[in-house]
Design a protein around this motif. Structure first.
Motif, PDB file in Angstrom:
ATOM      1  N   SER A   1      13.642  23.702  25.503  1.00 60.63           N
ATOM      2  CA  SER A   1      12.314  23.244  25.929  1.00 60.63           C
ATOM      3  C   SER A   1      11.184  24.246  25.740  1.00 60.63           C
ATOM      4  N   CYS A   2      11.499  25.486  25.421  1.00 58.24           N
ATOM      5  CA  CYS A   2      10.446  26.505  25.393  1.00 58.24           C
ATOM      6  C   CYS A   2      10.427  27.288  24.076  1.00 58.24           C
TER       7      CYS A   2
ATOM      8  N   CYS B   1       8.004  27.097  20.973  1.00 56.55           N
ATOM      9  CA  CYS B   1       6.675  27.720  21.043  1.00 56.55           C
ATOM     10  C   CYS B   1       6.765  29.217  21.344  1.00 56.55           C
ATOM     11  N   HIS B   2       7.690  29.594  22.251  1.00 51.63           N
ATOM     12  CA  HIS B   2       7.721  30.984  22.715  1.00 51.63           C
ATOM     13  C   HIS B   2       8.638  31.882  21.896  1.00 51.63           C
TER      14      HIS B   2
ATOM     15  N   LYS C   1       3.624  37.920  37.484  1.00 51.70           N
ATOM     16  CA  LYS C   1       3.320  36.670  38.197  1.00 51.70           C
ATOM     17  C   LYS C   1       4.450  36.355  39.170  1.00 51.70           C
TER      18      LYS C   1
ATOM     19  N   LYS D   1      -0.283  24.929  31.665  1.00 54.38           N
ATOM     20  CA  LYS D   1      -1.385  25.852  31.944  1.00 54.38           C
ATOM     21  C   LYS D   1      -2.204  26.031  30.686  1.00 54.38           C
TER      22      LYS D   1
ATOM     23  N   LYS E   1      -3.518  25.633  27.393  1.00 56.10           N
ATOM     24  CA  LYS E   1      -3.079  24.803  26.266  1.00 56.10           C
ATOM     25  C   LYS E   1      -1.599  24.449  26.353  1.00 56.10           C
ATOM     26  N   MET E   2      -0.890  25.068  27.262  1.00 61.16           N
ATOM     27  CA  MET E   2       0.541  24.758  27.332  1.00 61.16           C
ATOM     28  C   MET E   2       0.770  23.459  28.087  1.00 61.16           C
TER      29      MET E   2
HETATM   30  C1  HEC Z   1       4.145  23.272  22.993  1.00 59.47           C
HETATM   31  C2  HEC Z   1       4.293  24.714  23.074  1.00 59.47           C
HETATM   32  C3  HEC Z   1       4.850  25.294  24.351  1.00 59.47           C
HETATM   33  C4  HEC Z   1       6.029  24.986  25.001  1.00 59.47           C
HETATM   34  C5  HEC Z   1       7.039  23.923  24.630  1.00 59.47           C
HETATM   35  C6  HEC Z   1       6.121  25.888  26.117  1.00 59.47           C
HETATM   36  N1  HEC Z   1       5.038  26.724  26.171  1.00 59.47           N
HETATM   37 FE1  HEC Z   1       4.677  28.177  27.538  1.00 59.47          FE
HETATM   38  N2  HEC Z   1       2.864  28.533  26.709  1.00 59.47           N
HETATM   39  C7  HEC Z   1       2.369  27.895  25.585  1.00 59.47           C
HETATM   40  C8  HEC Z   1       1.009  28.324  25.353  1.00 59.47           C
HETATM   41  C9  HEC Z   1       0.115  27.850  24.220  1.00 59.47           C
HETATM   42  C10 HEC Z   1       0.689  29.243  26.384  1.00 59.47           C
HETATM   43  C11 HEC Z   1      -0.645  29.940  26.616  1.00 59.47           C
HETATM   44  C12 HEC Z   1      -1.473  28.991  27.465  1.00 59.47           C
HETATM   45  C13 HEC Z   1      -2.934  29.349  27.487  1.00 59.47           C
HETATM   46  O1  HEC Z   1      -3.229  30.531  27.707  1.00 59.47           O
HETATM   47  O2  HEC Z   1      -3.755  28.443  27.268  1.00 59.47           O
HETATM   48  C14 HEC Z   1       1.897  29.357  27.217  1.00 59.47           C
HETATM   49  C15 HEC Z   1       1.986  30.161  28.332  1.00 59.47           C
HETATM   50  C16 HEC Z   1       3.126  30.305  29.092  1.00 59.47           C
HETATM   51  C17 HEC Z   1       3.274  31.212  30.207  1.00 59.47           C
HETATM   52  C18 HEC Z   1       2.204  32.148  30.752  1.00 59.47           C
HETATM   53  C19 HEC Z   1       1.272  31.369  31.647  1.00 59.47           C
HETATM   54  C20 HEC Z   1       0.256  32.235  32.318  1.00 59.47           C
HETATM   55  O3  HEC Z   1       0.138  32.126  33.548  1.00 59.47           O
HETATM   56  O4  HEC Z   1      -0.422  33.015  31.634  1.00 59.47           O
HETATM   57  C21 HEC Z   1       4.541  31.060  30.680  1.00 59.47           C
HETATM   58  C22 HEC Z   1       5.177  31.789  31.867  1.00 59.47           C
HETATM   59  C23 HEC Z   1       5.186  30.052  29.871  1.00 59.47           C
HETATM   60  N3  HEC Z   1       4.311  29.629  28.912  1.00 59.47           N
HETATM   61  C24 HEC Z   1       6.481  29.629  30.045  1.00 59.47           C
HETATM   62  C25 HEC Z   1       7.044  28.548  29.372  1.00 59.47           C
HETATM   63  C26 HEC Z   1       8.349  27.991  29.671  1.00 59.47           C
HETATM   64  C27 HEC Z   1       9.302  28.528  30.719  1.00 59.47           C
HETATM   65  C28 HEC Z   1       8.532  26.939  28.838  1.00 59.47           C
HETATM   66  C29 HEC Z   1       9.697  25.973  28.798  1.00 59.47           C
HETATM   67  C30 HEC Z   1      10.039  25.317  30.026  1.00 59.47           C
HETATM   68  C31 HEC Z   1       7.362  26.844  27.998  1.00 59.47           C
HETATM   69  N4  HEC Z   1       6.474  27.831  28.360  1.00 59.47           N
HETATM   70  C32 HEC Z   1       7.167  25.892  27.009  1.00 59.47           C
HETATM   71  C33 HEC Z   1       3.038  26.988  24.802  1.00 59.47           C
HETATM   72  C34 HEC Z   1       4.237  26.388  25.110  1.00 59.47           C
END
Ligand code: HEC
Length: 108
Positions: A34-35, A38-39, A69, A82, A84-85
């Motif tokens: 799930s993550c 992107c990550h 955090k 959060k 764009k995420m």
């Molecule tokens: C579609 C792409 C995508 C997926 C799938 C995704 N993320 Fe993200 N994530 C992002 C983006 C883009 C940001 C930066 C958001 C922003 O700053 O606008 C981010 C930011 C974050 C942050 C930092 C938030 C903060 O407070 O600064 C965390 C923690 C995080 N993601 C965890 C996860 C986890 C855990 C998952 C899976 C459950 C996940 N992400 C799935 C795109 C994604």
């Protein structure tokens, strides 16, 4: 009184059990599904194409800025999204705690 103590011990064991239940291994699996797209692997190699299309930087999850955090904040990011995420709607229940435990395990 004795019954009360037994109840208390049972309750404490239950709470400890829940605290220990967060499963880093399962969290890694959930992260992979799930993550990771992107990550990146281990949250360390953010997907440049996704970052470009969203027009934001995707943070490296081992970074101090993320590790600083609270668990509650990270949970909210997962369940509500959060910036764009998007919210990870398919990650629910104990899987949320497991992913948070996995993210904590990335701390350097
Ligand atoms: C579609 C792409 C995508 C997926 C799938 C995704 N993320 Fe993200 N994530 C992002 C983006 C883009 C940001 C930066 C958001 C922003 O700053 O606008 C981010 C930011 C974050 C942050 C930092 C938030 C903060 O407070 O600064 C965390 C923690 C995080 N993601 C965890 C996860 C986890 C855990 C998952 C899976 C459950 C996940 N992400 C799935 C795109 C994604």
């Amino acid at each position: 009184m004795k019954k009360l103590i037994v109840t208390f011990v049972a309750l404490t064991a239950t709470v400890a059990g829940v605290a220990l239940a967060a499963d880093v291994k399962n969290g890694a699996e959930v992260f992979g599904k799930s993550c990771k797209m992107c990550h990146g692997e281990g949250g360390a190699t953010p997907n440049a194409a996704v970052a470009k299309s969203f027009g934001v930087a995707i943070p490296v999850l081992s970074d101090a800025a993320i590790q600083g955090k609270s668990d509650a904040d990270i949970k909210t990011v997962i369940t509500a999204g959060k910036g764009k995420m998007p919210a990870a709607k398919n990650v629910t229940g104990s899987a949320i705690d497991d992913v948070v435990a996995y993210i904590r395990s990335l701390k350097k």
